[in-house]
Design a protein around this motif. Structure first.
Motif, PDB file in Angstrom:
ATOM      1  N   HIS A 151      -1.521   7.157   4.396  1.00 33.35           N
ATOM      2  CA  HIS A 151      -1.727   5.961   5.210  1.00 33.35           C
ATOM      3  C   HIS A 151      -0.507   5.804   6.121  1.00 33.35           C
ATOM      4  CE1 HIS A 151      -5.147   4.610   2.692  1.00 33.35           C
ATOM      5  NE2 HIS A 151      -4.453   5.134   1.710  1.00 33.35           N
ATOM      6  N   HIS A 192      -4.309  10.800  -0.299  1.00 39.33           N
ATOM      7  CA  HIS A 192      -4.563   9.880   0.801  1.00 39.33           C
ATOM      8  C   HIS A 192      -3.250   9.480   1.474  1.00 39.33           C
ATOM      9  CE1 HIS A 192      -8.764   9.511  -0.340  1.00 39.33           C
ATOM     10  NE2 HIS A 192      -8.375   9.340  -1.600  1.00 39.33           N
ATOM     11  N   GLN A 247       0.835  -1.194   0.000  1.00 41.65           N
ATOM     12  CA  GLN A 247       0.000   0.000   0.000  1.00 41.65           C
ATOM     13  C   GLN A 247       0.872   1.246   0.000  1.00 41.65           C
ATOM     14  OE1 GLN A 247      -2.261   1.164   3.598  1.00 41.65           O
ATOM     15  NE2 GLN A 247      -4.055   1.193   2.262  1.00 41.65           N
ATOM     16  N   LEU A 294       2.166   4.822   0.901  1.00 39.09           N
ATOM     17  CA  LEU A 294       2.089   5.701   2.065  1.00 39.09           C
ATOM     18  C   LEU A 294       1.328   6.973   1.697  1.00 39.09           C
ATOM     19  CD1 LEU A 294       2.961   6.461   4.963  1.00 39.09           C
ATOM     20  CD2 LEU A 294       5.077   7.368   3.970  1.00 39.09           C
ATOM     21  N   GLY A 306      -4.093   6.982  10.974  1.00 37.56           N
ATOM     22  CA  GLY A 306      -5.220   6.448  10.225  1.00 37.56           C
ATOM     23  C   GLY A 306      -5.259   7.055   8.842  1.00 37.56           C
ATOM     24  N   PRO A 307      -6.036   6.475   7.920  1.00 41.71           N
ATOM     25  CA  PRO A 307      -6.133   7.051   6.579  1.00 41.71           C
ATOM     26  C   PRO A 307      -6.713   8.464   6.647  1.00 41.71           C
ATOM     27  CG  PRO A 307      -7.074   4.831   6.661  1.00 41.71           C
ATOM     28  CD  PRO A 307      -6.838   5.263   8.074  1.00 41.71           C
ATOM     29  N   ASP A 323      -7.303  12.110   4.054  1.00 43.84           N
ATOM     30  CA  ASP A 323      -7.166  12.819   2.792  1.00 43.84           C
ATOM     31  C   ASP A 323      -6.625  14.211   3.100  1.00 43.84           C
ATOM     32  OD1 ASP A 323      -7.346  14.058   0.346  1.00 43.84           O
ATOM     33  OD2 ASP A 323      -9.413  13.455  -0.063  1.00 43.84           O
TER      34      ASP A 323
END
Length: 336
Positions: A87, A85, A18, A20, A92-93, A95
């Motif tokens: 991560h 986004h 995923q 970052l 936490g995620p 925007d």
């Protein structure tokens, strides 16, 4: 100086790692009384843990605006659209482009995302010594008073600052010292993502190399760095991937070795030909004004490969490195 083109970090596991940071369709416009500045246009980037991504291009193409947009540091006349986004562990995620100032200030800036600013003189508190600035930063992130004192000198040494210089006020520092101090302040909280905006400004060659190697080690230890620079040789020294920006758009995004060995966009080829160890030939012409961008390819007026097709803007695409926005890519890049 020996330069080494890095390869992108290896991804392990059953599926893709995923990102970052995943930037999707970022555009920034500045509304002026009589014009609109198109500073960043439809930008897509992904940055993974352990990766150093360099964004390169001529001054005024929008590189620094990208960094400030990600941290919500643009002036009030800026109109920002798109998504970014993040991560990061502990946050936490989120925007970054669509979260409030309160969240950015408390959770993101300096904690999840560090910034080495382009203009250190305006970023430093004039009534705090470097030592006090560093120690206050460290204590704000959980260090005890004693630990902060020891860590401040260690971090100063890491960036090439003499511990005695920590007791100076910002106005007593040279430009290079101030640059090293803001780098130390950005590194002190150990953020998983570092935005380094021209971090070698004002440094002599040995300190340039020292700073670049320091950023490289950050990535080798698992962090991610977005390096914004006009120094394409610096990008070659430490970057895994390079995104070339021209007139508010990314026109090519490739692994570093591939980009230097076989540039695909004519503008990238021109930048490389301008290097002293190559043709030492400048790119002809001048970039367009960001208040008057053409509807098609912005590089077409400077390009000897341009045709009527270039009246339509080429698309870059979203997925991964290895992208080019050109209707007539160079033969070297097309066959690489």
């Amino acid at each position: 100086m020996t330069t080494t083109a890095h390869t992108a970090p290896t991804r392990t596991g059953a599926g893709p790692q995923q990102a970052l940071l995943d930037v999707v369709g970022l555009s920034v416009r500045f509304r002026l009384r009589d014009a609109t500045v198109h500073a960043v246009t439809d930008l897509h980037l992904a940055l993974h843990p352990g990766e150093l991504l360099a964004v390169v291009g001529e001054s005024g193409c929008g590189k620094s605006v990208l960094a400030h947009a990600l941290l919500g540091l643009l002036p009030g006349n800026a109109v920002v659209t798109g998504h970014a986004h993040l991560h990061a562990a502990g946050t936490g995620p989120v925007d970054l482009l669509n979260v409030g100032e309160r969240h950015l200030a408390r959770t993101v800036r300096g904690r999840a995302v560090g910034l080495v600013p382009q203009s250190p003189a305006t970023a430093l508190n004039p009534v705090r010594t470097g030592r006090r600035l560093l120690e206050e930063t460290l204590r704000a992130h959980g260090h005890t008073r004693r630990d902060a004192s020891v860590a401040a000198e260690r971090i100063a040494a890491d960036v090439g600052l003499d511990p005695a210089d920590l007791d100076r006020y910002p106005h007593e520092l040279s430009g290079g010292m101030a640059q090293r101090l803001v780098t130390a302040l950005a590194l002190a909280p150990d953020p998983p993502l570092l935005l380094a905006d021209e971090p070698t400004t004002g440094l002599d060659r040995p300190l340039v190399d020292h700073t670049l190697d320091l950023l490289r080690r950050r990535c080798d230890d698992g962090a991610a760095v977005l390096l914004i620079t006009h120094d394409i040789t610096a990008a070659r020294r430490v970057a895994d991937t390079v995104a070339v920006m021209y007139a508010s758009r990314i026109v090519e995004h490739r692994p570093t070795g591939t980009l230097f060995d076989a540039p695909t966009h004519p503008y990238t080829a021109g930048l490389l030909d301008a290097l002293p160890d190559r043709a030492f030939r400048p790119v002809p012409g001048h970039p367009p004004m960001l208040t008057d961008l053409p509807a098609g390819c912005a590089f077409a007026p400077r390009c000897d490969r341009a045709t009527d097709t270039c009246a339509t803007a080429p698309a870059l695409g979203r997925e991964g490195a290895g992208r080019v926005a050109c209707h007539h890519p160079t033969r070297a890049g097309a066959t690489a």
